[in-house]
Design an enzyme around this catalytic site. Structure first.
Site, mmCIF file in Angstrom:
data_model
loop_
_atom_site.group_PDB
_atom_site.id
_atom_site.type_symbol
_atom_site.label_atom_id
_atom_site.label_comp_id
_atom_site.label_asym_id
_atom_site.label_seq_id
_atom_site.Cartn_x
_atom_site.Cartn_y
_atom_site.Cartn_z
ATOM 1 N N GLU A 218 -26.008 74.229 63.376
ATOM 2 C CA GLU A 218 -27.211 73.944 62.596
ATOM 3 C C GLU A 218 -28.447 74.664 63.127
ATOM 4 O O GLU A 218 -29.573 74.315 62.786
ATOM 5 C CB GLU A 218 -27.436 72.438 62.540
ATOM 6 C CG GLU A 218 -26.269 71.727 61.861
ATOM 7 C CD GLU A 218 -26.423 70.220 61.817
ATOM 8 O OE1 GLU A 218 -27.455 69.707 62.287
ATOM 9 O OE2 GLU A 218 -25.502 69.555 61.305
ATOM 10 N N LYS A 346 -26.521 61.949 51.863
ATOM 11 C CA LYS A 346 -25.784 63.210 51.782
ATOM 12 C C LYS A 346 -25.033 63.232 50.456
ATOM 13 O O LYS A 346 -24.116 62.435 50.256
ATOM 14 C CB LYS A 346 -24.793 63.336 52.938
ATOM 15 C CG LYS A 346 -25.429 63.494 54.310
ATOM 16 C CD LYS A 346 -24.365 63.524 55.399
ATOM 17 C CE LYS A 346 -24.952 63.830 56.765
ATOM 18 N NZ LYS A 346 -23.918 63.738 57.836
#
Length: 429
Positions: A218, A346
């Site tokens: 990330e 999400k």
């Protein structure tokens, strides 16, 4: 939420003419699905992310399991499902009727976890339909989703130090994040985050060597650290060296504790802790560092332990990710118990735009903070940026201010803030 208020009257201009899916690569070099939706007036394209540490209760991401292609991770079956089964049923439907389309796909799948057609197939179409509707109406996606109430910019919670499944070091906690909550605008918040990120990189290189600035999935650094306090000390140092205070920039943790849970114990910092001991460990960290939020502090089924920590750290944001998996049934249980006080949203955990909106709505009605999130394997798709503004999410979690698939989301939020002009409001936590 404009696209969710009843059914729109049929109009040929908004009817789905064609749906086409393809296999593309995500940010980790694995296949994922991209979907195009065409109407006479518009076009929508969306691509679906994937997680590294996933909750067992998530909707199922359909993979081919063919060892001769991409190590079994191909998505040609999901692509075929879109181009045949789903397209056949959706042709001629009005793209403005998001919920009708999502519910039809869920009915076609006929499973609780979308395992027949695949959550990746359904979500890809769901997002592309929304984008096609917004484009057909000549409207920004955030405005289409949120209507006139879409004017709030979330605080970015930036994963700048990686551990756990996101890195190759010995840190048990998966993410150490910075949160520039004292900024006046999102533009300023992004600048603060980027400045701290670069200062942190220089600090790590000086202390641990050049290899310490290698990055994880990330975009966060992945230095050879073994204890959480070592990472937290580095963050505090970087915040101060960049010229900011603990009231301006706080710290967030994603423990992803399911990943270091084994036989009723948690393996962290070289210790084997029972749940009550781990709770005390978190309390000590919060008392010692400017920690604003802790995500997934316990195993994904440990609702009672989440409840205990939420009560103990009542002014800390306790986030349910694997605990809730963006599922309203699990979220409802958490709300009833007082387990956690924030939802990590999400879209690919639940598998459709409509269901993601339902989860966000339930969380907000019950006083839970909503944090819209990316996944570790991302694409350049920026739907979650528009979604965060549309639902008035307090925070967005989409990685470090580095790597194109991460900065794409941040840059989209900059554009939205610019588009909103004087009515734009940066969340004050």
């Amino acid at each position: 939420m404009m696209s969710y208020i009843g059914l729109q009257q049929d109009s040929g201009e908004y009817k789905i003419q064609k749906i086409h899916a393809r296999e593309i690569l995500d940010s980790r070099g694995n296949p994922t699905i991209e979907v195009d939706v065409f109407t006479p007036k518009g076009f929508g394209r969306a691509s679906v992310p994937s997680g590294a540490s996933t909750g067992t209760n998530e909707a199922l991401e359909l993979r081919d399991a063919d060892p001769n292609r991409y190590g079994g991770k191909g998505v040609l079956t999901a692509v075929k499902n879109v181009n045949t089964i789903i397209q056949k049923e959706l042709l001629g439907l009005d793209v403005r009727n998001q919920r009708e389309i999502d519910e039809l796909m869920i009915e076609l799948d006929e499973t609780e976890n979308k395992s027949n057609l695949g959550a990746n197939s359904i979500l890809g179409v769901s997002m592309a339909v929304a984008k096609a509707a917004a484009d057909s109406l000549n409207m920004p996606l955030y405005r289409y989703f949120g209507g006139s109430n879409a004017f709030t910019l979330p605080v970015p919670t930036m994963n700048v130090l990686n551990g756990g499944k996101h890195a190759g070091n010995e840190l048990a906690i998966q993410e150490f994040m910075i949160q520039p909550k004292g900024a006046e605008t999102f533009y300023e918040a992004l600048q603060i985050g980027a400045e701290i990120y670069h200062v942190l990189g220089k600090y790590l290189e000086k202390k641990y060597g050049r290899s310490s600035t290698n990055v994880g999935y990330e975009g966060g650094y992945a230095p050879k650290m073994s204890e959480s306090t070592e990472a937290l000390d580095a963050l505090v140092q970087a915040i101060e060296e960049a010229g900011y205070t603990e009231s301006e920039v706080t710290i967030g943790l994603d423990a992803a504790a399911t990943e270091f849970y084994e036989e009723e114990f948690y393996n962290i910092d070289g210790k084997k802790l029972a749940a009550p001991e781990l709770l005390d460990y978190y309390v000590e960290l919060v008392n010692s560092y400017p920690i604003l939020s802790i995500e997934d502090p316990f195993y994904e089924e440990a609702f009672e332990d989440f409840e205990a920590l939420t009560n103990e750290l009542w002014d800390t944001i306790i986030v349910g990710d694997d605990l809730f998996v963006t599922n309203i049934e699990r979220l409802s249980r958490g709300v009833d118990m007082g387990a956690a006080n924030a939802l990590l949203l999400k879209v690919n955990q639940i598998g459709s735009i409509s269901e993601a909106f339902d989860a966000a709505s339930m969380a907000s009605r019950n006083g839970y903070t909503v944090i819209v999130s990316h996944r570790s394997a991302e694409t350049e798709d920026t739907t979650i940026s528009d979604l965060a503004v549309a639902i008035g999410a307090e925070m967005i979690k989409t990685g470090a201010p580095a790597r194109g698939e991460r900065t794409a989301k941040y840059n989209q939020l900059l554009r939205i803030e610019e588009d909103l002009g004087e009515v734009a409001h940066y969340v004050q936590l």
